[in-house]
Design a protein around this motif. Structure first.
Motif: not given
Length: 273
Positions: A11-21
């Motif tokens: 979940l943390i990796e997904l949130m980081i990816a969404i934030t970067l996007a």
């Protein structure tokens, strides 16, 4: 077959990816918005240049005709007309009065009433005024006055004109019509010589001219405040102030996002007597 050591995205990796996007999308949107702003502003400037060039060309060519008359019709008594001239911030116009509100962008604009004997054009030898209204055969020897003024309609200021038959004392149209949009203000100064053969000694506005001065006009200074001819523009939304020639009051432009430019020139009267 999946290995037991393989794992999905946390979940943390997904949130980081969404934030970067989202950051990348915001940056891309910023670039697109800035590009559009630059494009629209450049379009505004192009419209301003076109409006100013065409309006100035019309006025300069007409001023150069001031006082012209076909020799067979006699001599034009004036270059400009005293009664139909008017600086509206000082007194009421004798003819075709336009009312503008104090504080508006075109408040205090000068009027320019040019007297001349309109030569026939190249289309069948027909004489026309500034709105291309054809003079009848009985009017061909009449002195014509093209009366230029500034008027705002539905938020758009324009250079207006109307033809007047000075010899007959009759309008050639039912009302003034716009020629060029985006002309917010017009100021005119007249170069006065000491005598008919002398050079220009001073520049004065219409309200400072005596009746004797009208015959001593040698040059005309004209300044236009020009915008894009639309109700809004794409410049920064801030109030701006402009001064044209002798206008004692600074012209204040509201926060309409309009980029404006001042165009000015001096025109020599060709038909000096």
């Amino acid at each position: 077959m999946l290995s037991i050591n393989q794992q999905g995205i946390s979940l943390i990796e997904l949130m980081i990816a969404i934030t970067l996007a989202l950051i990348l999308m915001a940056a891309a949107m910023q670039v697109l918005t800035s590009s559009r702003q630059t494009y629209e502003l450049n379009s505004d400037i192009a419209r301003i240049q076109e409006n100013g060039r065409i309006a100035m060309e019309i006025l300069v060519n007409n001023i150069r005709m001031a006082g012209y008359r076909n020799p067979v019709n006699g001599i034009a008594p004036d270059y400009f007309d005293f009664q139909t001239h008017c600086k509206r911030s000082h007194h009421t116009c004798t003819l075709d009065h336009f009312i503008d509100k104090p504080g508006s962008i075109n408040h205090g604009s000068d009027r320019l009433s040019i007297v001349y004997d309109h030569p026939a054009d190249d289309y069948g030898g027909r004489a026309r005024d500034c709105l291309s209204t054809e003079l009848t055969s009985s009017e061909r020897t009449s002195l014509l006055i093209n009366i230029y003024s500034i008027k705002t309609v539905k938020g758009i200021s324009s250079l207006y004109c109307r033809g007047y038959n000075k010899s007959k004392g009759q309008w050639l149209e039912t009302g003034a019509q716009p020629l060029i949009d985006g002309i917010d203000n017009m100021q005119v100064l007249y170069g006065i010589a000491s005598d008919t053969s002398g050079s220009v000694r001073r520049y004065v506005s219409q309200d400072q001219l005596s009746e004797q001065d009208w015959a001593l006009i040698k040059t005309v200074k004209i300044a236009l405040l020009v915008s894009n001819g639309l109700t809004e523009g794409f410049a920064d939304a801030k109030s701006r102030k402009y001064r044209l020639l002798d206008n004692s009051e600074l012209i204040t432009a509201a926060t309409d996002k309009q980029a404006r430019r001042i165009y000015s020139t001096t025109v020599q009267i060709k038909n000096n007597r």
